[in-house]
Design a protein around this motif. Structure first.
Motif, PDB file in Angstrom:
ATOM      1  N   GLU A   1       5.084 -14.410  -4.175  1.00  0.00           N
ATOM      2  CA  GLU A   1       3.635 -14.619  -4.240  1.00  0.00           C
ATOM      3  C   GLU A   1       3.245 -16.029  -3.811  1.00  0.00           C
ATOM      4  OE1 GLU A   1       3.028 -13.577  -8.300  1.00  0.00           O
ATOM      5  OE2 GLU A   1       2.498 -11.493  -7.856  1.00  0.00           O
ATOM      6  N   GLN A   2       4.100 -17.004  -4.107  1.00  0.00           N
ATOM      7  CA  GLN A   2       3.811 -18.395  -3.752  1.00  0.00           C
ATOM      8  C   GLN A   2       5.067 -19.059  -3.191  1.00  0.00           C
ATOM      9  OE1 GLN A   2       2.227 -19.805  -7.588  1.00  0.00           O
ATOM     10  NE2 GLN A   2       0.198 -19.884  -6.638  1.00  0.00           N
ATOM     11  N   PRO A   3       5.473 -18.666  -1.988  1.00  0.00           N
ATOM     12  CA  PRO A   3       6.707 -19.222  -1.421  1.00  0.00           C
ATOM     13  C   PRO A   3       6.523 -20.672  -0.989  1.00  0.00           C
ATOM     14  CG  PRO A   3       5.590 -17.861   0.190  1.00  0.00           C
ATOM     15  CD  PRO A   3       4.828 -17.700  -1.094  1.00  0.00           C
ATOM     16  N   PRO A   4       7.540 -21.507  -1.151  1.00  0.00           N
ATOM     17  CA  PRO A   4       7.470 -22.874  -0.637  1.00  0.00           C
ATOM     18  C   PRO A   4       7.358 -22.855   0.888  1.00  0.00           C
ATOM     19  CG  PRO A   4       9.271 -22.621  -2.210  1.00  0.00           C
ATOM     20  CD  PRO A   4       8.780 -21.243  -1.884  1.00  0.00           C
ATOM     21  N   PRO A   5       6.860 -23.923   1.493  1.00  0.00           N
ATOM     22  CA  PRO A   5       6.759 -23.973   2.961  1.00  0.00           C
ATOM     23  C   PRO A   5       8.135 -23.822   3.622  1.00  0.00           C
ATOM     24  CG  PRO A   5       5.520 -25.763   1.944  1.00  0.00           C
ATOM     25  CD  PRO A   5       6.324 -25.133   0.854  1.00  0.00           C
ATOM     26  N   HIS A   6       8.143 -23.257   4.819  1.00  0.00           N
ATOM     27  CA  HIS A   6       9.366 -23.094   5.614  1.00  0.00           C
ATOM     28  C   HIS A   6      10.449 -22.334   4.846  1.00  0.00           C
ATOM     29  CE1 HIS A   6       7.642 -25.752   8.610  1.00  0.00           C
ATOM     30  NE2 HIS A   6       7.410 -26.645   7.669  1.00  0.00           N
ATOM     31  N   THR A   7      10.006 -21.300   4.156  1.00  0.00           N
ATOM     32  CA  THR A   7      10.930 -20.448   3.406  1.00  0.00           C
ATOM     33  C   THR A   7      10.843 -19.022   3.934  1.00  0.00           C
ATOM     34  OG1 THR A   7      10.740 -21.767   1.387  1.00  0.00           O
ATOM     35  CG2 THR A   7      11.500 -19.502   1.133  1.00  0.00           C
ATOM     36  N   LEU A   8      11.992 -18.402   4.117  1.00  0.00           N
ATOM     37  CA  LEU A   8      12.042 -16.998   4.512  1.00  0.00           C
ATOM     38  C   LEU A   8      12.945 -16.253   3.539  1.00  0.00           C
ATOM     39  CD1 LEU A   8      11.508 -14.606   6.425  1.00  0.00           C
ATOM     40  CD2 LEU A   8      13.492 -15.366   7.769  1.00  0.00           C
ATOM     41  N   ILE A   9      12.418 -15.180   2.973  1.00  0.00           N
ATOM     42  CA  ILE A   9      13.185 -14.337   2.059  1.00  0.00           C
ATOM     43  C   ILE A   9      13.376 -12.982   2.727  1.00  0.00           C
ATOM     44  CG2 ILE A   9      13.252 -13.272  -0.230  1.00  0.00           C
ATOM     45  CD1 ILE A   9      11.318 -15.506  -1.145  1.00  0.00           C
ATOM     46  N   MET A  10      14.627 -12.573   2.860  1.00  0.00           N
ATOM     47  CA  MET A  10      14.934 -11.289   3.496  1.00  0.00           C
ATOM     48  C   MET A  10      15.649 -10.386   2.495  1.00  0.00           C
ATOM     49  SD  MET A  10      15.986 -12.298   7.422  1.00  0.00           S
ATOM     50  CE  MET A  10      17.189 -13.586   7.076  1.00  0.00           C
ATOM     51  N   LEU A  11      15.129  -9.179   2.361  1.00  0.00           N
ATOM     52  CA  LEU A  11      15.700  -8.203   1.448  1.00  0.00           C
ATOM     53  C   LEU A  11      16.143  -6.974   2.231  1.00  0.00           C
ATOM     54  CD1 LEU A  11      12.889  -9.508   0.066  1.00  0.00           C
ATOM     55  CD2 LEU A  11      13.793  -8.302  -1.911  1.00  0.00           C
ATOM     56  N   ALA A  12      17.187  -6.323   1.751  1.00  0.00           N
ATOM     57  CA  ALA A  12      17.653  -5.078   2.363  1.00  0.00           C
ATOM     58  C   ALA A  12      17.861  -4.037   1.278  1.00  0.00           C
ATOM     59  CB  ALA A  12      18.953  -5.304   3.132  1.00  0.00           C
ATOM     60  N   ALA A  13      17.500  -2.802   1.584  1.00  0.00           N
ATOM     61  CA  ALA A  13      17.639  -1.699   0.631  1.00  0.00           C
ATOM     62  C   ALA A  13      17.721  -0.397   1.426  1.00  0.00           C
ATOM     63  CB  ALA A  13      16.451  -1.664  -0.330  1.00  0.00           C
ATOM     64  N   PRO A  14      18.253   0.663   0.824  1.00  0.00           N
ATOM     65  CA  PRO A  14      18.322   1.943   1.550  1.00  0.00           C
ATOM     66  C   PRO A  14      16.944   2.477   1.934  1.00  0.00           C
ATOM     67  CG  PRO A  14      19.774   1.971  -0.360  1.00  0.00           C
ATOM     68  CD  PRO A  14      18.934   0.740  -0.478  1.00  0.00           C
ATOM     69  N   THR A  15      15.984   2.374   1.008  1.00  0.00           N
ATOM     70  CA  THR A  15      14.627   2.851   1.256  1.00  0.00           C
ATOM     71  C   THR A  15      13.632   1.879   0.631  1.00  0.00           C
ATOM     72  OG1 THR A  15      14.578   4.169  -0.781  1.00  0.00           O
ATOM     73  CG2 THR A  15      15.356   5.271   1.227  1.00  0.00           C
ATOM     74  N   ARG A  16      12.390   1.971   1.061  1.00  0.00           N
ATOM     75  CA  ARG A  16      11.350   1.101   0.515  1.00  0.00           C
ATOM     76  C   ARG A  16      11.119   1.366  -0.967  1.00  0.00           C
ATOM     77  NH1 ARG A  16       6.755  -1.662   2.728  1.00  0.00           N
ATOM     78  NH2 ARG A  16       5.027  -1.779   1.241  1.00  0.00           N
ATOM     79  N   ASP A  17      11.192   2.643  -1.365  1.00  0.00           N
ATOM     80  CA  ASP A  17      10.922   2.963  -2.765  1.00  0.00           C
ATOM     81  C   ASP A  17      12.117   2.705  -3.680  1.00  0.00           C
ATOM     82  OD1 ASP A  17      12.570   5.051  -2.087  1.00  0.00           O
ATOM     83  OD2 ASP A  17      11.063   6.620  -2.326  1.00  0.00           O
ATOM     84  N   ALA A  18      13.204   2.149  -3.114  1.00  0.00           N
ATOM     85  CA  ALA A  18      14.363   1.815  -3.943  1.00  0.00           C
ATOM     86  C   ALA A  18      14.194   0.478  -4.651  1.00  0.00           C
ATOM     87  CB  ALA A  18      15.633   1.781  -3.093  1.00  0.00           C
ATOM     88  N   ILE A  19      13.152  -0.273  -4.280  1.00  0.00           N
ATOM     89  CA  ILE A  19      12.905  -1.550  -4.940  1.00  0.00           C
ATOM     90  C   ILE A  19      11.532  -1.529  -5.595  1.00  0.00           C
ATOM     91  CG2 ILE A  19      14.361  -2.768  -3.282  1.00  0.00           C
ATOM     92  CD1 ILE A  19      11.858  -3.897  -2.009  1.00  0.00           C
ATOM     93  N   LEU A  20      11.288  -2.504  -6.437  1.00  0.00           N
ATOM     94  CA  LEU A  20      10.032  -2.587  -7.175  1.00  0.00           C
ATOM     95  C   LEU A  20       8.849  -2.562  -6.200  1.00  0.00           C
ATOM     96  CD1 LEU A  20       9.621  -2.936 -10.277  1.00  0.00           C
ATOM     97  CD2 LEU A  20       9.167  -5.356  -9.824  1.00  0.00           C
ATOM     98  N   THR A  21       7.869  -1.721  -6.484  1.00  0.00           N
ATOM     99  CA  THR A  21       6.727  -1.556  -5.581  1.00  0.00           C
ATOM    100  C   THR A  21       6.017  -2.873  -5.310  1.00  0.00           C
ATOM    101  OG1 THR A  21       6.400   0.698  -6.394  1.00  0.00           O
ATOM    102  CG2 THR A  21       4.563  -0.322  -5.233  1.00  0.00           C
ATOM    103  N   THR A  22       5.855  -3.684  -6.343  1.00  0.00           N
ATOM    104  CA  THR A  22       5.156  -4.956  -6.164  1.00  0.00           C
ATOM    105  C   THR A  22       5.942  -5.916  -5.281  1.00  0.00           C
ATOM    106  OG1 THR A  22       6.100  -5.579  -8.313  1.00  0.00           O
ATOM    107  CG2 THR A  22       3.800  -4.872  -8.281  1.00  0.00           C
ATOM    108  N   VAL A  23       7.267  -5.810  -5.292  1.00  0.00           N
ATOM    109  CA  VAL A  23       8.093  -6.633  -4.402  1.00  0.00           C
ATOM    110  C   VAL A  23       7.961  -6.132  -2.967  1.00  0.00           C
ATOM    111  CG1 VAL A  23      10.471  -7.251  -3.798  1.00  0.00           C
ATOM    112  CG2 VAL A  23       9.728  -7.338  -6.184  1.00  0.00           C
ATOM    113  N   ALA A  24       8.093  -4.820  -2.777  1.00  0.00           N
ATOM    114  CA  ALA A  24       8.014  -4.247  -1.431  1.00  0.00           C
ATOM    115  C   ALA A  24       6.666  -4.530  -0.777  1.00  0.00           C
ATOM    116  CB  ALA A  24       8.258  -2.743  -1.496  1.00  0.00           C
ATOM    117  N   SER A  25       5.597  -4.510  -1.566  1.00  0.00           N
ATOM    118  CA  SER A  25       4.256  -4.686  -1.005  1.00  0.00           C
ATOM    119  C   SER A  25       4.019  -6.092  -0.474  1.00  0.00           C
ATOM    120  CB  SER A  25       3.202  -4.353  -2.069  1.00  0.00           C
ATOM    121  OG  SER A  25       3.241  -5.290  -3.134  1.00  0.00           O
ATOM    122  N   ARG A  26       4.856  -7.035  -0.853  1.00  0.00           N
ATOM    123  CA  ARG A  26       4.699  -8.417  -0.400  1.00  0.00           C
ATOM    124  C   ARG A  26       5.629  -8.759   0.762  1.00  0.00           C
ATOM    125  NH1 ARG A  26       2.835  -7.760  -5.208  1.00  0.00           N
ATOM    126  NH2 ARG A  26       1.223  -9.123  -6.090  1.00  0.00           N
TER     127      ARG A  26
END
Length: 331
Positions: free
Chosen positions: A141-166
């Motif tokens: 929700e409030q990432p520091p500047p010059h930050t990239l977060i990459m996530l991998a999962a089998p499907t979109r609904d395999a992770i928390l909806t609020t996380v996927a939506s961001r």
């Protein structure tokens, strides 16, 4: 980062849609702060994340990709770069713990040491505990500047909806047969029956085929276990034989961690086989069966003992019944 007329190579093949989205993001210089890569296990998600991380922090990156020779690229390839971290399930745990996310948050708050970006990769984001996922949500929700977060999962609904939506979503798909064969032949020295067995069981997943072919004799053992497993979940097998087969699967491996990985790999294959309608005698209830397998995988990832988890799946599939507590699936 001009990419016009040049094919960007980040290490993955046969994923034109995902690569086109990455190229558009880079060309526009509007890279999202969070990316979610989804697709079957071993379909190239981790390779793409690592390639993108290298490209962004490469001292000599060109239109075709990272150089893979500069100090930053070499550190990223070896998994030892301070600015690029991979957060994975630690030994002895079935899931990514909140303490690991908090450590990531402390690191990401620091200024990048050698690269332009602070990058965090979660190759198994679907294995975040709920507390860990909620902790990660605050950074998303409030990432520091010059930050990239990459996530991998089998499907979109395999992770928390609020996380996927961001996150911006990029989907990877199984490779077509010709693409799979070409890539596996290029990256291994396999040929003959071993190669054909690996391609048959890979379901379009190059990483899986390359990995299993790197271990002498492993593909033949895997194929044997698959044949035994399919017989065990058939209607003509007794519960006693199902339990024996489950025990064989659950005890395959030298260490507890290896046995868990092997059991997970076997159930992942079974889930893919069901989804691909490759098991003719289970076509009418493939969705319910896939839900049963998925329930077993969830238990294995949740640190349940391996043998009881596999036994529950085999008994449920053999009897045509869901595992106790399993949510139903429509066929």
């Amino acid at each position: 980062m001009g990419l016009a007329g040049v094919t960007l190579d980040l290490g993955v093949r046969g994923q034109p849609a995902a690569m086109r989205l990455v190229e558009v993001m880079l060309a526009s210089r509007r890279l999202p702060h969070a990316l979610l890569f989804t697709g079957p296990p071993h379909s190239g998600k981790s390779t793409l994340m690592r390639g993108l991380a290298a490209y962004l922090n490469c001292a000599a990156a060109g239109p075709s990709g990272p150089c893979w020779h500069c100090p930053s690229c070499r550190r990223i390839a070896d998994g030892v770069d301070f600015d690029v971290r991979s957060i994975e399930v630690e030994e002895g745990h079935g899931r990514i713990q909140i303490e690991q996310v908090r450590e990531f948050e402390r690191r990401v708050a620091l200024t990048a040491v050698g690269g332009l970006f602070k990058i965090a990769m979660f190759p198994s984001a679907h294995l975040l505990t709920e507390n860990a996922a909620n902790a990660l949500l605050k950074t998303l929700e409030q990432p520091p500047p010059h930050t990239l977060i990459m996530l991998a999962a089998p499907t979109r609904d395999a992770i928390l909806t609020t996380v996927a939506s961001r996150c911006s979503h990029l989907r990877l798909y199984p490779l077509a047969a010709g693409e799979l064969r070409a890539l596996v032949v290029e990256r291994t020295d396999a040929s003959g029956p071993d190669l054909e067995l690996a391609l048959e069981h890979a379901f379009g997943r190059p990483g899986w085929a390359i990995d299993i072919l790197s271990k002498p004799g492993q593909i033949n053992e895997f194929a044997r276990q698959v044949e035994t497993m399919l017989a065990a979940i058939g209607p003509d097998c007794s519960d006693a034989d199902r339990l024996q087969t489950a025990a064989d699967v659950a005890t395959s491996g030298r260490s507890a961690a290896e046995r868990r990985r092997n059991a997970i790999g076997m159930l992942e294959w079974l889930e893919l086989a069901l989804a691909a309608r490759r098991l003719p005698d289970r076509l009418e209830r493939w969705a319910a069966d896939a839900a049963t397998v998925r329930s077993g995988l969830t238990r294995l990832h949740g640190n349940t003992m391996v043998r009881p988890a596999v036994e529950a799946v085999f008994l449920a599939l053999g009897r045509g019944q869901p595992i106790a507590g399993q949510s139903s699936a429509k066929t």
